[in-house]
Design a protein around this motif. Structure first.
Motif, PDB file in Angstrom:
ATOM      1  N   PHE A 156       0.813  -1.208   0.000  1.00 48.07           N
ATOM      2  CA  PHE A 156       0.000   0.000   0.000  1.00 48.07           C
ATOM      3  C   PHE A 156       0.851   1.265   0.000  1.00 48.07           C
ATOM      4  CE2 PHE A 156      -3.611  -2.596   1.839  1.00 48.07           C
ATOM      5  CZ  PHE A 156      -4.331  -2.556   0.667  1.00 48.07           C
ATOM      6  N   VAL A 157       2.035   1.202   0.596  1.00 46.55           N
ATOM      7  CA  VAL A 157       2.924   2.354   0.587  1.00 46.55           C
ATOM      8  C   VAL A 157       3.413   2.638  -0.830  1.00 46.55           C
ATOM      9  CG1 VAL A 157       5.181   3.194   1.370  1.00 46.55           C
ATOM     10  CG2 VAL A 157       3.626   2.114   2.987  1.00 46.55           C
ATOM     11  N   LEU A 158       3.745   1.584  -1.551  1.00 48.74           N
ATOM     12  CA  LEU A 158       4.151   1.727  -2.950  1.00 48.74           C
ATOM     13  C   LEU A 158       2.870   1.734  -3.785  1.00 48.74           C
ATOM     14  CD1 LEU A 158       6.894  -1.003  -2.751  1.00 48.74           C
ATOM     15  CD2 LEU A 158       7.239   1.462  -2.551  1.00 48.74           C
ATOM     16  N   ILE A 159       2.422   2.870  -4.176  1.00 46.94           N
ATOM     17  CA  ILE A 159       1.086   3.073  -4.740  1.00 46.94           C
ATOM     18  C   ILE A 159       0.759   2.108  -5.879  1.00 46.94           C
ATOM     19  CG2 ILE A 159      -0.412   4.772  -5.872  1.00 46.94           C
ATOM     20  CD1 ILE A 159       0.256   5.453  -2.969  1.00 46.94           C
ATOM     21  N   ILE A 160       1.698   1.834  -6.735  1.00 47.45           N
ATOM     22  CA  ILE A 160       1.422   1.007  -7.910  1.00 47.45           C
ATOM     23  C   ILE A 160       1.122  -0.452  -7.546  1.00 47.45           C
ATOM     24  CG2 ILE A 160       3.796   0.327  -8.430  1.00 47.45           C
ATOM     25  CD1 ILE A 160       3.088   1.001 -11.388  1.00 47.45           C
ATOM     26  N   THR A 161       1.502  -0.866  -6.354  1.00 51.51           N
ATOM     27  CA  THR A 161       1.301  -2.258  -5.943  1.00 51.51           C
ATOM     28  C   THR A 161       0.079  -2.444  -5.053  1.00 51.51           C
ATOM     29  OG1 THR A 161       2.847  -1.929  -4.106  1.00 51.51           O
ATOM     30  CG2 THR A 161       3.752  -2.830  -6.156  1.00 51.51           C
ATOM     31  N   ILE A 162      -0.846  -1.514  -5.042  1.00 51.31           N
ATOM     32  CA  ILE A 162      -2.053  -1.628  -4.216  1.00 51.31           C
ATOM     33  C   ILE A 162      -2.866  -2.896  -4.530  1.00 51.31           C
ATOM     34  CG2 ILE A 162      -4.312  -0.566  -3.768  1.00 51.31           C
ATOM     35  CD1 ILE A 162      -2.877   2.118  -3.630  1.00 51.31           C
ATOM     36  N   PRO A 163      -3.025  -3.311  -5.795  1.00 47.70           N
ATOM     37  CA  PRO A 163      -3.751  -4.569  -6.024  1.00 47.70           C
ATOM     38  C   PRO A 163      -3.094  -5.780  -5.340  1.00 47.70           C
ATOM     39  CG  PRO A 163      -3.564  -3.354  -8.067  1.00 47.70           C
ATOM     40  CD  PRO A 163      -2.715  -2.637  -7.066  1.00 47.70           C
ATOM     41  N   PHE A 164      -1.768  -5.761  -5.269  1.00 50.13           N
ATOM     42  CA  PHE A 164      -1.072  -6.849  -4.571  1.00 50.13           C
ATOM     43  C   PHE A 164      -1.312  -6.760  -3.064  1.00 50.13           C
ATOM     44  CE2 PHE A 164       1.719  -6.112  -8.338  1.00 50.13           C
ATOM     45  CZ  PHE A 164       1.341  -7.244  -9.026  1.00 50.13           C
ATOM     46  N   GLY A 165      -1.424  -5.540  -2.545  1.00 48.06           N
ATOM     47  CA  GLY A 165      -1.732  -5.357  -1.131  1.00 48.06           C
ATOM     48  C   GLY A 165      -3.109  -5.872  -0.776  1.00 48.06           C
ATOM     49  N   ILE A 166      -4.077  -5.622  -1.648  1.00 50.96           N
ATOM     50  CA  ILE A 166      -5.428  -6.143  -1.424  1.00 50.96           C
ATOM     51  C   ILE A 166      -5.406  -7.665  -1.425  1.00 50.96           C
ATOM     52  CG2 ILE A 166      -7.750  -6.278  -2.421  1.00 50.96           C
ATOM     53  CD1 ILE A 166      -7.253  -3.392  -3.463  1.00 50.96           C
ATOM     54  N   ALA A 167      -4.655  -8.255  -2.354  1.00 52.04           N
ATOM     55  CA  ALA A 167      -4.536  -9.708  -2.409  1.00 52.04           C
ATOM     56  C   ALA A 167      -3.863 -10.248  -1.148  1.00 52.04           C
ATOM     57  CB  ALA A 167      -3.754 -10.128  -3.647  1.00 52.04           C
ATOM     58  N   CYS A 168      -2.849  -9.536  -0.652  1.00 49.55           N
ATOM     59  CA  CYS A 168      -2.172  -9.973   0.581  1.00 49.55           C
ATOM     60  C   CYS A 168      -3.125  -9.950   1.772  1.00 49.55           C
ATOM     61  CB  CYS A 168      -0.963  -9.093   0.859  1.00 49.55           C
ATOM     62  SG  CYS A 168       0.476  -9.456  -0.132  1.00 49.55           S
ATOM     63  N   PHE A 169      -3.945  -8.901   1.877  1.00 50.20           N
ATOM     64  CA  PHE A 169      -4.914  -8.853   2.970  1.00 50.20           C
ATOM     65  C   PHE A 169      -5.943  -9.970   2.844  1.00 50.20           C
ATOM     66  CE2 PHE A 169      -4.065  -4.303   4.259  1.00 50.20           C
ATOM     67  CZ  PHE A 169      -3.693  -4.642   5.552  1.00 50.20           C
ATOM     68  N   ARG A 170      -6.370 -10.271   1.627  1.00 49.99           N
ATOM     69  CA  ARG A 170      -7.323 -11.358   1.418  1.00 49.99           C
ATOM     70  C   ARG A 170      -6.707 -12.691   1.846  1.00 49.99           C
ATOM     71  NH1 ARG A 170      -8.866 -10.115  -3.585  1.00 49.99           N
ATOM     72  NH2 ARG A 170      -7.219 -11.315  -4.556  1.00 49.99           N
ATOM     73  N   ILE A 171      -5.440 -12.905   1.514  1.00 50.85           N
ATOM     74  CA  ILE A 171      -4.757 -14.130   1.915  1.00 50.85           C
ATOM     75  C   ILE A 171      -4.576 -14.155   3.426  1.00 50.85           C
ATOM     76  CG2 ILE A 171      -2.628 -15.453   1.725  1.00 50.85           C
ATOM     77  CD1 ILE A 171      -2.325 -14.296  -1.120  1.00 50.85           C
ATOM     78  N   ALA A 172      -4.265 -13.016   4.037  1.00 50.86           N
ATOM     79  CA  ALA A 172      -4.077 -12.966   5.495  1.00 50.86           C
ATOM     80  C   ALA A 172      -5.345 -13.377   6.228  1.00 50.86           C
ATOM     81  CB  ALA A 172      -3.641 -11.563   5.919  1.00 50.86           C
ATOM     82  N   VAL A 173      -6.489 -12.912   5.761  1.00 48.51           N
ATOM     83  CA  VAL A 173      -7.760 -13.304   6.392  1.00 48.51           C
ATOM     84  C   VAL A 173      -8.016 -14.792   6.186  1.00 48.51           C
ATOM     85  CG1 VAL A 173     -10.260 -12.966   6.289  1.00 48.51           C
ATOM     86  CG2 VAL A 173      -8.729 -11.000   6.239  1.00 48.51           C
ATOM     87  N   TYR A 174      -7.707 -15.291   5.001  1.00 46.37           N
ATOM     88  CA  TYR A 174      -7.886 -16.719   4.707  1.00 46.37           C
ATOM     89  C   TYR A 174      -6.962 -17.565   5.570  1.00 46.37           C
ATOM     90  CZ  TYR A 174      -7.920 -20.958   1.762  1.00 46.37           C
ATOM     91  OH  TYR A 174      -8.016 -22.237   1.286  1.00 46.37           O
ATOM     92  N   ILE A 175      -5.766 -17.101   5.807  1.00 43.59           N
ATOM     93  CA  ILE A 175      -4.806 -17.859   6.605  1.00 43.59           C
ATOM     94  C   ILE A 175      -5.240 -17.943   8.062  1.00 43.59           C
ATOM     95  CG2 ILE A 175      -2.482 -17.654   7.591  1.00 43.59           C
ATOM     96  CD1 ILE A 175      -1.471 -17.075   4.825  1.00 43.59           C
ATOM     97  N   LEU A 176      -5.940 -16.949   8.544  1.00 46.02           N
ATOM     98  CA  LEU A 176      -6.400 -17.002   9.933  1.00 46.02           C
ATOM     99  C   LEU A 176      -7.381 -18.145  10.172  1.00 46.02           C
ATOM    100  CD1 LEU A 176      -6.903 -13.269  10.854  1.00 46.02           C
ATOM    101  CD2 LEU A 176      -5.197 -14.841  11.770  1.00 46.02           C
ATOM    102  N   TRP A 177      -8.198 -18.473   9.208  1.00 43.95           N
ATOM    103  CA  TRP A 177      -9.288 -19.442   9.384  1.00 43.95           C
ATOM    104  C   TRP A 177      -9.452 -20.265   8.101  1.00 43.95           C
ATOM    105  CZ3 TRP A 177     -10.598 -19.483  14.282  1.00 43.95           C
ATOM    106  CH2 TRP A 177     -11.758 -20.104  14.696  1.00 43.95           C
TER     107      TRP A 177
END
Length: 134
Positions: A29-50
């Protein structure tokens, strides 16, 4: 049973893996151009929790941009994440008690390789998502 497995997973693997993916998302998210990858990382993080009781499906109509993004992701992050999940999965599978958790790590390999154009849905939600490729 899946609740018990999720709780044990959360204690032994889920919380620190989710923190690592969330940290990677914040960097994206800090590197603006990689925001889609950040969204994917958050989606994976939630999936990894449960992870037990959920599955990854391809989102219809994701488009060519997600394909190009997946190739970029694969080169810079995906292969390393997949190797990490493969190593952890093999280590967990060395004991009988760890086999379900090893299988969960193996289940995380496809989304860690190519997370764009994917969605996490409940395992028993076939009727609610008829347009997804199962």
């Amino acid at each position: 049973m899946k609740t018990l497995l999720n709780l044990i997973w959360l204690i032994f693997s889920g919380w620190w893996l989710a923190l690592l993916y969330a940290f990677a998302a914040l960097i994206c998210f800090v590197l603006i151009i990689t925001i889609p990858f950040g969204i994917a990382c958050f989606r994976i993080a939630v999936y990894i929790l449960w992870p037990f009781g959920n599955r990854v499906v391809e989102r219809p109509g994701a488009g060519a941009a997600s394909g190009v993004g997946n190739v970029i992701w694969l080169i810079f992050a995906g292969i390393w994440l997949a190797i990490g999940h493969l190593t952890a999965g093999v280590a967990f599978c060395l004991s009988i008690i760890g086999i379900p958790f090893g299988m969960a790590h193996f289940k995380l390999i496809p989304i860690s390789l190519m997370p764009l154009g994917r969605e996490i849905v409940p395992s028993d939600a076939h009727a609610a998502y008829p347009h997804y490729r199962w």
